[in-house]
Enzyme design. Structure first.
Site, short mmCIF file in Angstrom:
data_model
loop_
_atom_site.label_atom_id
_atom_site.label_comp_id
_atom_site.label_asym_id
_atom_site.label_seq_id
_atom_site.Cartn_x
_atom_site.Cartn_y
_atom_site.Cartn_z
N ASP A 143 -6.72 -23.87 11.92
CA ASP A 143 -5.96 -25.13 11.86
C ASP A 143 -4.90 -25.02 10.77
O ASP A 143 -4.99 -25.63 9.70
CB ASP A 143 -6.91 -26.31 11.61
CG ASP A 143 -6.24 -27.65 11.84
OD1 ASP A 143 -5.06 -27.68 12.24
OD2 ASP A 143 -6.90 -28.69 11.60
N GLY B 93 -4.35 -39.54 8.12
CA GLY B 93 -3.04 -39.47 7.49
C GLY B 93 -2.98 -38.46 6.36
O GLY B 93 -1.91 -38.09 5.91
N HIS C 97 -3.06 -29.03 13.80
CA HIS C 97 -3.30 -30.23 14.61
C HIS C 97 -2.30 -31.34 14.33
O HIS C 97 -2.24 -32.34 15.05
CB HIS C 97 -4.75 -30.73 14.45
CG HIS C 97 -5.01 -31.52 13.22
ND1 HIS C 97 -5.65 -31.01 12.12
CD2 HIS C 97 -4.72 -32.81 12.92
CE1 HIS C 97 -5.74 -31.96 11.19
NE2 HIS C 97 -5.18 -33.05 11.65
#
Length: 276
Positions: A128, A221, A80
């Site tokens: 992912d 982040g 992602h």
């Protein structure tokens, strides 16, 4: 997926020949680890496989995700984190993102391979994971070292103490730090994490849950960065890739940080590295 389960993906808003010499998972500067609750500044260069994935917007480079150096020319991150429209670079050997640091290296990706089953519209499906092949091999040093991958299919026991590391927000909607952060997270086993009052069916066996105490977690982040767990022999293994958490807040009670379980993808990682 129960209606109240809102997933938040942690985007930011705005082994080679050298392995033999250096090994993996043994930092030159061992991390300072204690059972501290709450994130803290890491010891500089004590997670030497941690990278900062940065993207270019209008000539300015910005940190978007973390990643893990797993070979001298391969970085592992979250699917992602990758957008086909962006230009990326990988910073290695970094501690303070705002400073010029001796021994740090900027590398450009030669190619980026996202897992073929990754579906950005269904994060809860898993997969992912992405691999970034660097345009050149990096030289290992005290500041840049390889992570060890865990044995294939290994699953961490409940309450295993691991450390999430990254330059993500210090708290929900909080500031982005310049210095690399580390946070102690205890593993939550699948049986617990998949309970309806926790993540329910959103979490899969190909994931690792850690945290959920309402105090400490990964945050925006940190995505793509490592969940570092120490093996019995003292080496550090990267068991997880930061994937998602609760959109209610980063450290929501009984909504642990969820990681891609690296040991579920060993064969895919090897196959990609061998054929690219």
């Amino acid at each position: 997926m129960q209606p109240h389960q809102h997933i938040q993906i942690y985007h930011c808003p705005n082994r080679s020949e050298l392995t033999a010499a250096f090994g993996c998972g043994v930092p030159a500067y061992p991390p300072l680890v204690s059972r501290v609750v709450g994130g803290e500044n890491a010891r500089p260069y004590s997670w030497p496989w941690q990278v900062s994935l940065q993207y270019n917007a209008n000539g300015k480079w910005s940190h978007t995700c973390g990643g893990t150096l797993i070979a001298t020319n391969w970085v592992m991150t979250a699917a992602h984190c990758i957008s086909s429209t962006l230009t990326y670079k990988v910073l290695l050997g970094k501690y303070n993102l705002a400073a010029q640091e001796a021994g740090s290296v900027a590398a450009s990706p030669a190619k980026i391979i996202v897992h073929p089953y990754w579906n950005p519209n269904n994060v809860a499906n898993g997969y992912d994971i992405a691999l970034i092949k660097l345009s050149q091999h990096v030289t290992l040093s005290d500041h840049i070292q390889l992570a060890c991958l865990p044995p294939a299919q290994s699953v961490l026991a409940s309450n295993t103490a691991c450390y999430v590391t990254g330059w993500g927000r210090l708290q929900t909607n909080g500031p982005l730090p310049d210095d690399l952060q580390q946070g102690l997270l205890l593993v939550v086993d699948y049986a617990t994490c998949s309970k309806p009052s926790w993540w329910g069916t959103t979490v899969k066996r190909t994931m690792v849950c850690a945290g959920g105490d309402g105090i400490i977690s990964s945050c925006n982040g940190d995505s793509g960065g490592p969940l570092n767990c120490q093996a019995a022999d003292g080496t550090w293994e990267v068991h997880g890739i930061v994937s998602f958490g609760s959109s209610l807040s980063c450290n929501y009670y009984h909504k642990p940080s969820v990681f891609t379980r690296v040991s579920a993808y060993n064969s895919w990682i090897k196959q990609v590295m061998a054929s690219n």
